[in-house]
Write a protein that holds these residues in place. Structure first.
Motif, PDB file in Angstrom:
ATOM      1  N   UNK A  86       0.745  -1.167   0.058  1.00 17.88           N
ATOM      2  CA  UNK A  86      -0.006   0.037  -0.118  1.00 17.88           C
ATOM      3  C   UNK A  86       1.053   1.375  -0.055  1.00 17.88           C
ATOM      4  N   UNK A  87       1.997   1.153   0.757  1.00 21.58           N
ATOM      5  CA  UNK A  87       2.942   2.542   1.168  1.00 21.58           C
ATOM      6  C   UNK A  87       3.469   2.675  -0.326  1.00 21.58           C
ATOM      7  N   UNK A  88       3.898   1.426  -0.845  1.00 23.96           N
ATOM      8  CA  UNK A  88       4.855   1.630  -2.077  1.00 23.96           C
ATOM      9  C   UNK A  88       3.618   2.338  -3.359  1.00 23.96           C
ATOM     10  N   UNK A  89       2.687   1.915  -3.483  1.00 25.29           N
ATOM     11  CA  UNK A  89       1.550   2.375  -4.401  1.00 25.29           C
ATOM     12  C   UNK A  89       1.326   3.802  -4.215  1.00 25.29           C
ATOM     13  N   UNK A  90       1.506   4.059  -2.754  1.00 23.52           N
ATOM     14  CA  UNK A  90       1.258   5.465  -2.520  1.00 23.52           C
ATOM     15  C   UNK A  90       2.419   6.545  -2.899  1.00 23.52           C
ATOM     16  N   UNK A  91       3.737   5.794  -2.731  1.00 20.93           N
ATOM     17  CA  UNK A  91       4.844   6.478  -3.282  1.00 20.93           C
ATOM     18  C   UNK A  91       4.968   6.623  -4.787  1.00 20.93           C
ATOM     19  N   UNK A  92       4.396   5.585  -5.279  1.00 22.71           N
ATOM     20  CA  UNK A  92       4.431   5.717  -6.979  1.00 22.71           C
ATOM     21  C   UNK A  92       3.275   6.635  -7.513  1.00 22.71           C
ATOM     22  N   UNK A  93       2.392   6.824  -6.548  1.00 18.86           N
ATOM     23  CA  UNK A  93       1.243   7.882  -6.947  1.00 18.86           C
ATOM     24  C   UNK A  93       1.715   9.274  -6.881  1.00 18.86           C
ATOM     25  N   UNK A  94       2.827   9.481  -6.173  1.00 16.44           N
ATOM     26  CA  UNK A  94       3.287  10.884  -5.889  1.00 16.44           C
ATOM     27  C   UNK A  94       4.553  11.023  -6.970  1.00 16.44           C
ATOM     28  N   UNK A  95       5.110   9.956  -7.514  1.00 12.71           N
ATOM     29  CA  UNK A  95       6.023  10.287  -8.515  1.00 12.71           C
ATOM     30  C   UNK A  95       5.599  10.063  -9.981  1.00 12.71           C
ATOM     31  N   UNK A  96       4.458   9.619 -10.271  1.00 20.02           N
ATOM     32  CA  UNK A  96       3.625   9.838 -11.540  1.00 20.02           C
ATOM     33  C   UNK A  96       4.144  10.737 -12.545  1.00 20.02           C
ATOM     34  N   UNK A  97       4.123  10.717 -13.759  1.00 21.75           N
ATOM     35  CA  UNK A  97       4.286  11.825 -14.841  1.00 21.75           C
ATOM     36  C   UNK A  97       3.044  12.608 -14.699  1.00 21.75           C
ATOM     37  N   UNK A  98       3.226  13.929 -14.606  1.00 17.25           N
ATOM     38  CA  UNK A  98       2.099  14.926 -14.611  1.00 17.25           C
ATOM     39  C   UNK A  98       1.507  14.973 -16.034  1.00 17.25           C
ATOM     40  N   UNK A  99       1.978  14.468 -17.152  1.00 19.13           N
ATOM     41  CA  UNK A  99       1.273  14.767 -18.361  1.00 19.13           C
ATOM     42  C   UNK A  99       0.412  13.851 -18.663  1.00 19.13           C
ATOM     43  N   UNK A 100       0.128  12.862 -17.719  1.00 24.02           N
ATOM     44  CA  UNK A 100      -1.049  11.852 -17.981  1.00 24.02           C
ATOM     45  C   UNK A 100      -2.140  12.202 -17.570  1.00 24.02           C
ATOM     46  N   UNK A 101      -2.307  13.444 -17.425  1.00 25.86           N
ATOM     47  CA  UNK A 101      -3.741  13.989 -17.134  1.00 25.86           C
ATOM     48  C   UNK A 101      -4.412  13.550 -15.567  1.00 25.86           C
ATOM     49  N   UNK A 102      -3.166  13.241 -14.958  1.00 27.24           N
ATOM     50  CA  UNK A 102      -3.717  12.748 -13.388  1.00 27.24           C
ATOM     51  C   UNK A 102      -4.149  11.138 -13.519  1.00 27.24           C
ATOM     52  N   UNK A 103      -4.429  10.683 -14.738  1.00 28.86           N
ATOM     53  CA  UNK A 103      -4.958   9.461 -14.782  1.00 28.86           C
ATOM     54  C   UNK A 103      -4.297   8.342 -14.046  1.00 28.86           C
TER      55      UNK A 103
END
Length: 502
Positions: A86-103
């Motif tokens: 769960x925590x790793x998914x949370x950290x991935x969420x913070x690192x994702x590329x902004x150009x994906x329109x937040x999807x």
């Protein structure tokens, strides 16, 4: 059901206090480092404060007994791993590329919530087959069951499963021909990975599924997501709505449990490895109306070193009989005096922490805290000599001490004249014994070992050849024990010198 912490009965004001001096004096910092080596750094912080009172110590001791039950450790470790996902998914969420329109960010949020729900459901199911006994674990188990039965959680779980199922049902066919990629709904033979390997040799490692384990997307995958989003806007609106509605989905108490339970798991893991190497531990009795004792007591920090170097660790026994409170330990240098003193302090520390102690058997009284004073070197920075450095540290310790503390003092006043050192040493002993403290005073001054008033004389023993055997026993102090040992050790007796000099 009211539940707050698996570590403490109530909020403990000492959690954020500066680390006490005894952690370094007793080499506890080295032991804690070993315990937490395979765990996250935050686990160590749980070892640096005591439970608030006797009830808090008993609370932890009972929880640890539950953790040691067959199967419980594995169940809790699996829960911790799921919460780590769960925590790793949370950290991935913070690192994702902004150009994906937040999807992509919202999709990782969905994964985060899914791991949270699954971890709790599985834990509840697996613990239901265990006969828990401790107040802490029973209260947590009831709290968890009641939470899982709430409409709040049921709706959360239902929504996660629905949206995740709809996302999982998306199947696309990617066709590559004449330098163009076409995307259509449906299923096809082969896999996404095989498609990448065949069509993009050499760079396929950078091209991964947008819903896979990597948060890094290629331009191709970003465009595919946008195409699918246009075709199924209602699904992705649901993903967006979920992320917004359940932004603060987690119960802090459950996240706190997932963090704090690692205190017990880390020690159990460490204890098991030490036992496999031949070192004994035991759950101590805590009866104040019975004599305090330990059988087969050893210095755990030294044991960690000796285990790596394949050396033996010498255990010792100790006991305070009726009316006894303080040991005064004398004997030869390098005879194990400081090691024995540290082992006593460690015995009290682990008992107060509600954990097993490094001894074959023990009964440990309740103490309000631990105070230590070990010999220090002269300070170059302050310009103070060794004696003054010792007095500067000793003064606040004596002024602020708690009644019924356990005190470990090691080689004070070694630079003072014997007469002055004896006077100061007696005053230190009188100060702590008058406050109903117990402890040990390691010293080269045999005058301090005069028994009476709760004081017991111990001595580091020598074997028949006059060499250290690292055993500590009740014995009157011996004049110049250190000098005699050094003479024997270096073959400087009259007979030996006569023989060597001809």
């Amino acid at each position: 059901m009211e539940f707050n912490s698996i570590l403490d009965l109530r909020e403990n004001p000492d959690r954020d206090q500066p680390r006490a001096a005894f952690f370094q004096d007793l080499n506890l910092n080295r032991i804690i480092e070993q315990i937490c080596r395979e765990w996250e750094e935050d686990v160590a912080s749980f070892y640096y404060y005591f439970p608030a009172d006797r009830a808090g110590e008993d609370y932890r001791r009972a929880v640890y007994a539950d953790v040691r039950q067959e199967g419980v450790y594995d169940i809790l470790c699996a829960f911790v791993e799921r919460m780590k996902a769960r925590q790793e998914a949370q950290e991935q969420k913070k690192r994702v590329c902004s150009r994906c329109v937040r999807l992509q960010e919202m999709t990782w949020h969905l994964a985060e919530v899914r791991h949270y729900c699954e971890a709790l459901v599985v834990l509840d199911k697996e613990l239901s087959d265990i006969s828990l006994k401790s107040r802490g674990m029973l209260k947590f188990q009831k709290y968890l069951k009641e939470y899982l039965e709430t409409e709040e959680f049921k709706k959360l779980m239902e929504t996660v499963r629905d949206i995740q199922g709809r996302l999982d049902s998306i199947h696309l066919i990617l066709t590559y021909e004449n330098g163009r990629v076409s995307v259509s709904a449906g299923t096809a033979q082969g896999s996404y990975d095989s498609f990448l390997r065949e069509c993009f040799p050499g760079i396929s490692r950078r091209l991964v599924s947008p819903f896979g384990v990597s948060a890094d997307l290629s331009d191709l995958e970003t465009e595919i997501i946008r195409l699918v989003q246009k075709k199924q806007p209602e699904l992705f609106q649901a993903v967006s709505g979920f992320a917004e509605k359940y932004r603060d989905y987690a119960r802090e108490i459950l996240l706190r449990f997932a963090s704090e339970i690692k205190y017990y798991l880390s020690f159990y893991c460490f204890e098991t490895k030490m036992q496999e190497a031949g070192f004994v531990f035991s759950a101590p009795d805590t009866l104040d109306n019975e004599k305090m004792y330990a059988r087969g007591l050893y210095d755990l920090a030294l044991a960690c070193v000796n285990m790596r170097e394949r050396k033996a660790t010498i255990p010792n026994d100790m006991e305070y009989r009726e009316g006894e409170h303080f040991f005064v330990l004398t004997g030869p240098n390098q005879g194990g005096k400081t090691t024995f003193a540290r082992s006593l302090g460690q015995l009290v520390y682990f008992s107060k922490m509600g954990l097993d102690v490094p001894a074959a058997a023990a009964n440990v009284h309740y103490f309000s805290g631990i105070l230590t004073h070990f010999s220090v070197e002269e300070s170059v920075e302050t310009g103070r000599g060794k004696l003054k450095e010792e007095l500067v540290r000793l003064s606040p310790m004596m002024k602020a001490y708690s009644r019924n503390a356990f005190v470990v003092i090691n080689e004070l006043f070694t630079t003072a004249a014997n007469y002055d050192a004896c006077i100061m040493g007696r005053r230190v002993l009188e100060h702590f014994t008058s406050g109903l403290c117990s402890g040990i005073y390691v010293t080269h001054l045999k005058e301090l070992a005069e028994e009476g008033g709760g004081i017991v004389s111990l001595r580091a023993m020598l074997d028949e050849s006059g060499r250290q055997n690292f055993l500590i026993a009740r014995s009157a102090a011996v004049e110049s024990a250190s000098a005699v040992n050094q003479v024997n050790r270096h073959r400087l007796t009259y007979g030996q010198l006569k023989e060597r000099l001809g």
